[in-house]
Motif scaffolding. Structure first.
Motif, PDB file in Angstrom:
ATOM      1  N   LYS A 119       0.833  -1.200   0.000  1.00  0.00           N
ATOM      2  CA  LYS A 119       0.000   0.000   0.000  1.00  0.00           C
ATOM      3  C   LYS A 119       0.872   1.256   0.000  1.00  0.00           C
ATOM      4  CE  LYS A 119      -4.101   1.609   2.478  1.00  0.00           C
ATOM      5  NZ  LYS A 119      -4.962   1.329   3.624  1.00  0.00           N
ATOM      6  N   MET A 120       1.955   1.235   0.752  1.00  0.00           N
ATOM      7  CA  MET A 120       2.865   2.371   0.818  1.00  0.00           C
ATOM      8  C   MET A 120       3.507   2.626  -0.548  1.00  0.00           C
ATOM      9  SD  MET A 120       6.312   2.979   3.054  1.00  0.00           S
ATOM     10  CE  MET A 120       7.303   1.917   2.030  1.00  0.00           C
ATOM     11  N   MET A 121       3.913   1.560  -1.227  1.00  0.00           N
ATOM     12  CA  MET A 121       4.534   1.705  -2.534  1.00  0.00           C
ATOM     13  C   MET A 121       3.549   2.268  -3.557  1.00  0.00           C
ATOM     14  SD  MET A 121       7.686   1.010  -2.301  1.00  0.00           S
ATOM     15  CE  MET A 121       8.126   0.874  -4.011  1.00  0.00           C
ATOM     16  N   VAL A 122       2.297   1.847  -3.479  1.00  0.00           N
ATOM     17  CA  VAL A 122       1.274   2.372  -4.387  1.00  0.00           C
ATOM     18  C   VAL A 122       1.110   3.871  -4.157  1.00  0.00           C
ATOM     19  CG1 VAL A 122      -1.183   2.324  -4.971  1.00  0.00           C
ATOM     20  CG2 VAL A 122       0.051   0.193  -4.629  1.00  0.00           C
ATOM     21  N   LYS A 123       1.084   4.288  -2.908  1.00  0.00           N
ATOM     22  CA  LYS A 123       0.958   5.711  -2.597  1.00  0.00           C
ATOM     23  C   LYS A 123       2.165   6.489  -3.110  1.00  0.00           C
ATOM     24  CE  LYS A 123      -2.084   5.290   1.381  1.00  0.00           C
ATOM     25  NZ  LYS A 123      -2.265   5.550   2.807  1.00  0.00           N
ATOM     26  N   MET A 124       3.361   5.944  -2.939  1.00  0.00           N
ATOM     27  CA  MET A 124       4.571   6.611  -3.406  1.00  0.00           C
ATOM     28  C   MET A 124       4.570   6.735  -4.928  1.00  0.00           C
ATOM     29  SD  MET A 124       7.392   4.961  -0.821  1.00  0.00           S
ATOM     30  CE  MET A 124       8.765   5.570  -1.741  1.00  0.00           C
ATOM     31  N   LEU A 125       4.182   5.665  -5.613  1.00  0.00           N
ATOM     32  CA  LEU A 125       4.122   5.709  -7.073  1.00  0.00           C
ATOM     33  C   LEU A 125       3.085   6.714  -7.554  1.00  0.00           C
ATOM     34  CD1 LEU A 125       4.459   1.908  -7.851  1.00  0.00           C
ATOM     35  CD2 LEU A 125       6.152   3.692  -8.298  1.00  0.00           C
ATOM     36  N   THR A 126       1.978   6.831  -6.814  1.00  0.00           N
ATOM     37  CA  THR A 126       0.947   7.804  -7.162  1.00  0.00           C
ATOM     38  C   THR A 126       1.488   9.221  -7.050  1.00  0.00           C
ATOM     39  OG1 THR A 126      -0.786   6.305  -6.406  1.00  0.00           O
ATOM     40  CG2 THR A 126      -1.365   8.622  -6.582  1.00  0.00           C
ATOM     41  N   VAL A 127       2.180   9.504  -5.961  1.00  0.00           N
ATOM     42  CA  VAL A 127       2.753  10.836  -5.755  1.00  0.00           C
ATOM     43  C   VAL A 127       3.784  11.149  -6.839  1.00  0.00           C
ATOM     44  CG1 VAL A 127       4.217  12.207  -4.206  1.00  0.00           C
ATOM     45  CG2 VAL A 127       2.303  10.899  -3.290  1.00  0.00           C
ATOM     46  N   LEU A 128       4.641  10.186  -7.149  1.00  0.00           N
ATOM     47  CA  LEU A 128       5.648  10.398  -8.186  1.00  0.00           C
ATOM     48  C   LEU A 128       4.999  10.618  -9.556  1.00  0.00           C
ATOM     49  CD1 LEU A 128       8.308   7.776  -7.085  1.00  0.00           C
ATOM     50  CD2 LEU A 128       8.496  10.263  -6.995  1.00  0.00           C
ATOM     51  N   SER A 129       3.939   9.883  -9.841  1.00  0.00           N
ATOM     52  CA  SER A 129       3.238  10.041 -11.118  1.00  0.00           C
ATOM     53  C   SER A 129       2.582  11.411 -11.223  1.00  0.00           C
ATOM     54  CB  SER A 129       2.178   8.951 -11.276  1.00  0.00           C
ATOM     55  OG  SER A 129       2.773   7.689 -11.343  1.00  0.00           O
ATOM     56  N   GLU A 130       1.986  11.868 -10.144  1.00  0.00           N
ATOM     57  CA  GLU A 130       1.366  13.193 -10.137  1.00  0.00           C
ATOM     58  C   GLU A 130       2.424  14.279 -10.346  1.00  0.00           C
ATOM     59  OE1 GLU A 130      -0.816  13.517  -6.498  1.00  0.00           O
ATOM     60  OE2 GLU A 130      -2.443  12.245  -7.221  1.00  0.00           O
ATOM     61  N   GLU A 189       5.318  13.944 -11.892  1.00  0.00           N
ATOM     62  CA  GLU A 189       5.785  13.882 -13.279  1.00  0.00           C
ATOM     63  C   GLU A 189       4.765  14.509 -14.222  1.00  0.00           C
ATOM     64  OE1 GLU A 189       8.157  13.293 -16.568  1.00  0.00           O
ATOM     65  OE2 GLU A 189       8.627  13.333 -14.432  1.00  0.00           O
ATOM     66  N   ARG A 190       3.473  14.298 -13.970  1.00  0.00           N
ATOM     67  CA  ARG A 190       2.426  14.905 -14.790  1.00  0.00           C
ATOM     68  C   ARG A 190       2.524  16.424 -14.736  1.00  0.00           C
ATOM     69  NH1 ARG A 190      -2.188  16.790 -13.014  1.00  0.00           N
ATOM     70  NH2 ARG A 190      -2.109  15.524 -11.135  1.00  0.00           N
ATOM     71  N   GLU A 191       2.745  16.958 -13.543  1.00  0.00           N
ATOM     72  CA  GLU A 191       2.892  18.408 -13.382  1.00  0.00           C
ATOM     73  C   GLU A 191       4.132  18.918 -14.118  1.00  0.00           C
ATOM     74  OE1 GLU A 191       2.942  18.884  -9.157  1.00  0.00           O
ATOM     75  OE2 GLU A 191       0.809  18.429  -8.953  1.00  0.00           O
ATOM     76  N   GLN A 192       5.227  18.159 -14.055  1.00  0.00           N
ATOM     77  CA  GLN A 192       6.460  18.555 -14.737  1.00  0.00           C
ATOM     78  C   GLN A 192       6.270  18.552 -16.252  1.00  0.00           C
ATOM     79  OE1 GLN A 192       9.421  19.662 -13.248  1.00  0.00           O
ATOM     80  NE2 GLN A 192       7.958  19.761 -11.585  1.00  0.00           N
ATOM     81  N   ILE A 193       5.585  17.553 -16.773  1.00  0.00           N
ATOM     82  CA  ILE A 193       5.312  17.479 -18.207  1.00  0.00           C
ATOM     83  C   ILE A 193       4.484  18.680 -18.636  1.00  0.00           C
ATOM     84  CG2 ILE A 193       4.032  16.211 -19.990  1.00  0.00           C
ATOM     85  CD1 ILE A 193       4.903  13.627 -18.489  1.00  0.00           C
ATOM     86  N   SER A 194       3.470  19.010 -17.854  1.00  0.00           N
ATOM     87  CA  SER A 194       2.622  20.157 -18.171  1.00  0.00           C
ATOM     88  C   SER A 194       3.437  21.440 -18.196  1.00  0.00           C
ATOM     89  CB  SER A 194       1.490  20.272 -17.147  1.00  0.00           C
ATOM     90  OG  SER A 194       0.726  21.430 -17.381  1.00  0.00           O
ATOM     91  N   THR A 195       4.277  21.641 -17.193  1.00  0.00           N
ATOM     92  CA  THR A 195       5.115  22.835 -17.112  1.00  0.00           C
ATOM     93  C   THR A 195       6.056  22.926 -18.305  1.00  0.00           C
ATOM     94  OG1 THR A 195       5.013  22.839 -14.710  1.00  0.00           O
ATOM     95  CG2 THR A 195       6.830  24.058 -15.705  1.00  0.00           C
ATOM     96  N   ARG A 196       6.716  21.812 -18.635  1.00  0.00           N
ATOM     97  CA  ARG A 196       7.647  21.810 -19.765  1.00  0.00           C
ATOM     98  C   ARG A 196       6.926  22.073 -21.080  1.00  0.00           C
ATOM     99  NH1 ARG A 196       9.950  17.348 -16.812  1.00  0.00           N
ATOM    100  NH2 ARG A 196       8.828  15.900 -18.154  1.00  0.00           N
ATOM    101  N   THR A 197       5.728  21.520 -21.238  1.00  0.00           N
ATOM    102  CA  THR A 197       4.964  21.736 -22.468  1.00  0.00           C
ATOM    103  C   THR A 197       4.580  23.195 -22.618  1.00  0.00           C
ATOM    104  OG1 THR A 197       4.100  19.472 -22.374  1.00  0.00           O
ATOM    105  CG2 THR A 197       2.890  21.044 -23.734  1.00  0.00           C
ATOM    106  N   ILE A 198       4.089  23.789 -21.549  1.00  0.00           N
ATOM    107  CA  ILE A 198       3.706  25.204 -21.580  1.00  0.00           C
ATOM    108  C   ILE A 198       4.927  26.075 -21.900  1.00  0.00           C
ATOM    109  CG2 ILE A 198       2.940  27.143 -20.145  1.00  0.00           C
ATOM    110  CD1 ILE A 198       1.050  25.082 -18.749  1.00  0.00           C
ATOM    111  N   GLU A 199       6.056  25.783 -21.262  1.00  0.00           N
ATOM    112  CA  GLU A 199       7.279  26.548 -21.522  1.00  0.00           C
ATOM    113  C   GLU A 199       7.730  26.404 -22.969  1.00  0.00           C
ATOM    114  OE1 GLU A 199       9.992  25.108 -18.566  1.00  0.00           O
ATOM    115  OE2 GLU A 199       9.119  26.353 -16.985  1.00  0.00           O
ATOM    116  N   ALA A 200       7.662  25.192 -23.515  1.00  0.00           N
ATOM    117  CA  ALA A 200       8.077  24.959 -24.894  1.00  0.00           C
ATOM    118  C   ALA A 200       7.153  25.672 -25.875  1.00  0.00           C
ATOM    119  CB  ALA A 200       8.108  23.464 -25.194  1.00  0.00           C
TER     120      ALA A 200
END
Length: 61
Positions: free
Chosen positions: A17-28, A30-41
């Motif tokens: 359960k802890m690993m699932v939560k950690m992967l969820t946080v990391l995925s969120e 990364e999604r934010e980083q992708i959005s930021t990079r796309t907007i900047e590009a």
């Protein structure tokens, strides 16, 4: 996870359960980083005068 339904990942039987939560946080994050990079590009391309929209045309209706 909010529904409290038990599940088992068949591709990783040791996933906790802890690993699932950690992967969820990391995925969120990364999604934010992708959005930021796309907007900047897109902003940088706009500054360079690069055409945007469908087939390089402005699609403002």
């Amino acid at each position: 996870m909010a529904s409290k339904v038990n599940f088992r990942a068949v591709d990783d039987l040791h996933l906790t359960k802890m690993m699932v939560k950690m992967l969820t946080v990391l995925s969120e994050h990364e999604r934010e980083q992708i959005s930021t990079r796309t907007i900047e590009a897109l902003t940088a391309a706009n500054v360079r005068g690069k055409a945007s929209g469908k087939h390089g045309l402005d699609c403002k209706g």
